[in-house]
Design a protein around this motif. Structure first.
Motif, PDB file in Angstrom:
ATOM      1  N   THR A   4      -4.920  30.499  53.868  1.00  0.00           N
ATOM      2  CA  THR A   4      -3.786  31.816  53.585  1.00  0.00           C
ATOM      3  C   THR A   4      -3.399  32.957  54.267  1.00  0.00           C
ATOM      4  O   THR A   4      -2.537  34.054  53.609  1.00  0.00           O
ATOM      5  CB  THR A   4      -5.440  32.587  52.650  1.00  0.00           C
ATOM      6  OG1 THR A   4      -6.213  31.265  51.897  1.00  0.00           O
ATOM      7  CG2 THR A   4      -4.885  33.677  51.206  1.00  0.00           C
ATOM      8  N   LYS A  48       3.781  26.262  53.454  1.00  0.00           N
ATOM      9  CA  LYS A  48       3.934  24.751  53.538  1.00  0.00           C
ATOM     10  C   LYS A  48       2.562  24.404  54.143  1.00  0.00           C
ATOM     11  O   LYS A  48       1.289  24.057  54.164  1.00  0.00           O
ATOM     12  CB  LYS A  48       4.771  24.027  53.407  1.00  0.00           C
ATOM     13  CG  LYS A  48       6.069  23.858  52.389  1.00  0.00           C
ATOM     14  CD  LYS A  48       5.918  22.980  51.768  1.00  0.00           C
ATOM     15  CE  LYS A  48       6.779  23.362  50.229  1.00  0.00           C
ATOM     16  NZ  LYS A  48       6.020  22.421  49.416  1.00  0.00           N
ATOM     17  N   HIS A  51      -0.621  26.355  52.884  1.00  0.00           N
ATOM     18  CA  HIS A  51      -1.049  25.301  51.623  1.00  0.00           C
ATOM     19  C   HIS A  51      -2.011  23.816  52.218  1.00  0.00           C
ATOM     20  O   HIS A  51      -2.830  23.832  51.829  1.00  0.00           O
ATOM     21  CB  HIS A  51      -0.269  24.576  50.986  1.00  0.00           C
ATOM     22  CG  HIS A  51       0.437  25.603  49.518  1.00  0.00           C
ATOM     23  ND1 HIS A  51      -0.588  26.412  49.589  1.00  0.00           N
ATOM     24  CD2 HIS A  51       1.347  26.770  49.908  1.00  0.00           C
ATOM     25  CE1 HIS A  51      -0.649  26.930  48.463  1.00  0.00           C
ATOM     26  NE2 HIS A  51       1.156  27.647  49.070  1.00  0.00           N
ATOM     27  N   ILE A  52      -1.008  23.074  53.268  1.00  0.00           N
ATOM     28  CA  ILE A  52      -1.531  21.806  54.145  1.00  0.00           C
ATOM     29  C   ILE A  52      -3.286  22.474  54.374  1.00  0.00           C
ATOM     30  O   ILE A  52      -3.795  21.942  53.949  1.00  0.00           O
ATOM     31  CB  ILE A  52      -0.878  21.292  54.746  1.00  0.00           C
ATOM     32  CG1 ILE A  52       0.191  20.303  53.877  1.00  0.00           C
ATOM     33  CG2 ILE A  52      -2.062  20.327  55.825  1.00  0.00           C
ATOM     34  CD1 ILE A  52       1.564  21.218  54.874  1.00  0.00           C
ATOM     35  N   GLU A  53      -3.084  23.073  55.223  1.00  0.00           N
ATOM     36  CA  GLU A  53      -4.322  23.929  56.013  1.00  0.00           C
ATOM     37  C   GLU A  53      -5.565  24.312  54.997  1.00  0.00           C
ATOM     38  O   GLU A  53      -6.822  23.853  55.079  1.00  0.00           O
ATOM     39  CB  GLU A  53      -4.549  25.112  57.109  1.00  0.00           C
ATOM     40  CG  GLU A  53      -5.250  25.173  57.819  1.00  0.00           C
ATOM     41  CD  GLU A  53      -5.276  26.237  59.028  1.00  0.00           C
ATOM     42  OE1 GLU A  53      -5.399  27.737  58.471  1.00  0.00           O
ATOM     43  OE2 GLU A  53      -3.651  26.056  59.961  1.00  0.00           O
ATOM     44  N   ASN A  54      -4.759  24.984  53.596  1.00  0.00           N
ATOM     45  CA  ASN A  54      -5.950  25.154  53.205  1.00  0.00           C
ATOM     46  C   ASN A  54      -6.443  23.949  51.886  1.00  0.00           C
ATOM     47  O   ASN A  54      -8.194  24.037  52.042  1.00  0.00           O
ATOM     48  CB  ASN A  54      -5.840  25.874  51.421  1.00  0.00           C
ATOM     49  CG  ASN A  54      -5.732  27.579  51.727  1.00  0.00           C
ATOM     50  OD1 ASN A  54      -5.750  27.534  53.557  1.00  0.00           O
ATOM     51  ND2 ASN A  54      -4.680  27.815  51.337  1.00  0.00           N
ATOM     52  N   ASN A  55      -6.009  22.615  51.925  1.00  0.00           N
ATOM     53  CA  ASN A  55      -5.966  21.232  51.102  1.00  0.00           C
ATOM     54  C   ASN A  55      -6.979  20.622  52.261  1.00  0.00           C
ATOM     55  O   ASN A  55      -7.619  19.212  51.865  1.00  0.00           O
ATOM     56  CB  ASN A  55      -5.267  20.874  50.779  1.00  0.00           C
ATOM     57  CG  ASN A  55      -4.399  22.080  49.898  1.00  0.00           C
ATOM     58  OD1 ASN A  55      -5.360  22.272  48.834  1.00  0.00           O
ATOM     59  ND2 ASN A  55      -3.264  21.660  49.551  1.00  0.00           N
ATOM     60  N   LEU A  56      -7.257  20.151  53.925  1.00  0.00           N
ATOM     61  CA  LEU A  56      -7.783  20.157  54.915  1.00  0.00           C
ATOM     62  C   LEU A  56      -9.577  19.938  54.196  1.00  0.00           C
ATOM     63  O   LEU A  56      -9.872  20.978  54.586  1.00  0.00           O
ATOM     64  CB  LEU A  56      -7.779  20.360  55.747  1.00  0.00           C
ATOM     65  CG  LEU A  56      -6.149  19.590  56.626  1.00  0.00           C
ATOM     66  CD1 LEU A  56      -5.842  20.677  58.239  1.00  0.00           C
ATOM     67  CD2 LEU A  56      -5.608  18.469  56.698  1.00  0.00           C
ATOM     68  N   PRO A  57     -10.190  18.995  54.280  1.00  0.00           N
ATOM     69  CA  PRO A  57     -11.380  18.918  54.889  1.00  0.00           C
ATOM     70  C   PRO A  57     -11.990  19.722  55.803  1.00  0.00           C
ATOM     71  O   PRO A  57     -11.530  19.192  56.734  1.00  0.00           O
ATOM     72  CB  PRO A  57     -12.005  17.519  54.143  1.00  0.00           C
ATOM     73  CG  PRO A  57     -10.832  17.155  54.526  1.00  0.00           C
ATOM     74  CD  PRO A  57      -9.435  17.662  54.434  1.00  0.00           C
ATOM     75  N   GLU A  58     -13.233  19.852  55.672  1.00  0.00           N
ATOM     76  CA  GLU A  58     -13.611  21.117  56.875  1.00  0.00           C
ATOM     77  C   GLU A  58     -14.788  20.266  57.436  1.00  0.00           C
ATOM     78  O   GLU A  58     -14.723  19.157  57.949  1.00  0.00           O
ATOM     79  CB  GLU A  58     -14.120  21.992  56.043  1.00  0.00           C
ATOM     80  CG  GLU A  58     -13.858  23.090  55.030  1.00  0.00           C
ATOM     81  CD  GLU A  58     -13.984  24.703  55.985  1.00  0.00           C
ATOM     82  OE1 GLU A  58     -14.638  24.635  56.607  1.00  0.00           O
ATOM     83  OE2 GLU A  58     -13.319  25.470  55.398  1.00  0.00           O
TER      84      GLU A  58
END
Length: 58
Positions: A4, A48, A51-58
């Motif tokens: 974010t 971009k 957004h990719i980092e936010n959508n990565l699984p933890e």
């Protein structure tokens, strides 16, 4: 840096780039226009990545 935060900083870079581009165009300074384009592109890339980092699984 969180995803974010990267998005927010990316948007700031995009706005700065658009302003630099417009000012460079007004004063007919090609170097400033190109710097504005570069900063806008850097901001888009940063958004971009955020957004990719936010959508990565933890």
């Amino acid at each position: 840096m969180s995803g974010t935060t990267k998005i927010v900083f990316g948007k700031v870079h995009q706005i700065k780039g658009i302003i630099k581009n417009a000012v460079g165009s007004l004063i007919r300074d090609k170097k400033m226009e190109l710097k504005g384009n570069d900063e806008t592109m850097y901001g888009k890339i940063q958004v971009k990545l955020g957004h990719i980092e936010n959508n990565l699984p933890e």
